[in-house]
Design an enzyme around this catalytic site. Structure first.
Site, PDB file in Angstrom:
ATOM      1  N   LEU A   1      -4.575  30.221  -9.444  1.00  7.19           N
ATOM      2  CA  LEU A   1      -5.830  29.771  -8.847  1.00  7.19           C
ATOM      3  C   LEU A   1      -5.612  28.487  -8.053  1.00  7.19           C
ATOM      4  O   LEU A   1      -4.888  27.587  -8.490  1.00  7.19           O
ATOM      5  CB  LEU A   1      -6.890  29.541  -9.926  1.00  7.19           C
ATOM      6  CG  LEU A   1      -7.264  30.766 -10.775  1.00  7.19           C
ATOM      7  CD1 LEU A   1      -8.349  30.384 -11.781  1.00  7.19           C
ATOM      8  CD2 LEU A   1      -7.736  31.919  -9.901  1.00  7.19           C
TER       9      LEU A   1
ATOM     10  N   GLY B   1      -2.875  31.672 -12.939  1.00 10.29           N
ATOM     11  CA  GLY B   1      -3.617  32.828 -12.457  1.00 10.29           C
ATOM     12  C   GLY B   1      -2.730  33.936 -11.927  1.00 10.29           C
ATOM     13  O   GLY B   1      -3.123  35.115 -11.933  1.00 10.29           O
TER      14      GLY B   1
ATOM     15  N   ASN C   1      -0.061  28.490 -17.988  1.00 14.86           N
ATOM     16  CA  ASN C   1       0.292  27.095 -18.236  1.00 14.86           C
ATOM     17  C   ASN C   1      -0.845  26.120 -17.912  1.00 14.86           C
ATOM     18  O   ASN C   1      -0.614  24.945 -17.614  1.00 14.86           O
ATOM     19  CB  ASN C   1       1.528  26.729 -17.419  1.00 14.86           C
ATOM     20  CG  ASN C   1       1.312  26.837 -15.913  1.00 14.86           C
ATOM     21  OD1 ASN C   1       0.646  27.757 -15.451  1.00 14.86           O
ATOM     22  ND2 ASN C   1       1.885  25.924 -15.161  1.00 14.86           N
ATOM     23  N   GLU C   2      -2.085  26.586 -17.999  1.00 14.97           N
ATOM     24  CA  GLU C   2      -3.227  25.774 -17.584  1.00 14.97           C
ATOM     25  C   GLU C   2      -3.331  24.436 -18.304  1.00 14.97           C
ATOM     26  O   GLU C   2      -3.729  23.425 -17.708  1.00 14.97           O
ATOM     27  CB  GLU C   2      -4.529  26.574 -17.768  1.00 14.97           C
ATOM     28  CG  GLU C   2      -4.818  27.598 -16.682  1.00 14.97           C
ATOM     29  CD  GLU C   2      -4.098  28.921 -16.877  1.00 14.97           C
ATOM     30  OE1 GLU C   2      -4.365  29.867 -16.126  1.00 14.97           O
ATOM     31  OE2 GLU C   2      -3.252  29.007 -17.800  1.00 14.97           O
TER      32      GLU C   2
END
Length: 281
Positions: A89, A134, A156-157
């Protein structure tokens, strides 16, 4: 050399009867009339960052392919061979933006997820590059994943100061199991291709030149399974998390906006973007 020759032969076999080529500015779609296979290539420079435009293009492309009765299956990949499948994203869509912009962006994310995860035809991802955040989620929406050696993939946000939404987390849990998913999500872990294969995050790992041929081979097998049995089987397994989202899309948007607009999250995103700019220099 032999692998190169085999890849070219396979490519000629699969794409030898191209019926049409549809080019949007950031998505290329090649349809083979003999096999009914559509190859969708993300082509938004430099790293297929999923901003509103690319999310919408992918979503619209898959909606059209779902309706096209001549299409038997879809191969999803990147135009940027050996570099990146998708970087995930677009982080700038979350930094210092208005509530309205954030709400519109997240609505695009929701529609993209519901369209790809609910896609009724066989969908195989040829992951020909790195696939964080994303990008990993998008690969997890497919039915089978073939990945290039020595690349990375994972949700890995948390490393970026944000949290994977519940429907991303559900993708991970459904694929690798709750405990492995919990560790990976909490740590924001990026797995090497080889690690991803070990935990079941991807189904095959191979050299770059074999990614698309191997993915195509599996996709052709999947297209032989009768419809609507294939579609109904996917719905049985996937309907629950999609229904959860459909039943409260507005609430999910509001939650996303509230979380992203908090000062600590904005500071974390800003720090990440600053570090990224310095790295590029």
């Amino acid at each position: 050399i032999l692998l190169k020759m085999l890849a070219r032969v396979c490519s000629r076999h699969v794409y030898g009867s191209v019926r049409q080529m549809s080019n949007i500015s950031n998505v290329e779609t090649i349809i083979d009339s003999q096999s009914g296979i559509a190859t969708v290539k993300m082509s938004q420079p430099p790293v297929n960052s999923l901003d509103k435009n690319l999310l919408t293009s992918i979503t619209d492309t898959f909606k059209n392919l779902e309706k096209d009765s001549s299409i038997s299956g879809v191969l999803l990949t990147s135009k940027f061979d050996g570099r990146v499948f998708s970087s995930g994203l677009n982080i700038t869509d979350m930094f210092q933006q208005s509530d309205g912009h954030l709400a519109e962006f997240w609505s695009c994310v929701q529609e993209w997820y519901l369209t790809l995860y609910g896609f009724g035809k066989p969908l195989v991802s040829a992951i020909n590059g790195h696939s964080p955040a994303g990008g990993c989620a998008m690969a997890l929406m497919s039915d089978y994943r073939v990945m290039e050696k020595q690349k990375s993939i994972g949700l890995n946000e948390t490393q970026l100061g944000i949290v994977a939404p519940f429907f991303f987390a559900d993708l991970m849990i459904a694929t690798v199991g709750r405990r492995i998913a919990e560790i990976g999500l909490n740590m924001g872990k990026l797995y090497s291709s080889e690690e991803a294969l070990t935990i079941g995050l991807v189904d095959e790992v191979t050299d770059l030149e074999s990614v698309v041929p191997n993915a195509t081979k599996t996709l052709l097998k999947l297209t032989k399974i009768p419809q609507p049995a294939y579609k109904l089987s996917k719905q049985v397994q996937r309907n629950s998390p999609m229904e959860t989202l459909r039943n409260d899309r507005a609430g999910d948007v509001a939650l996303f906006v509230n979380i992203i607009q908090t000062s600590n999250v904005q500071a974390a995103i800003g720090g990440y973007l600053k570090a990224l700019k310095q790295k590029k220099k």
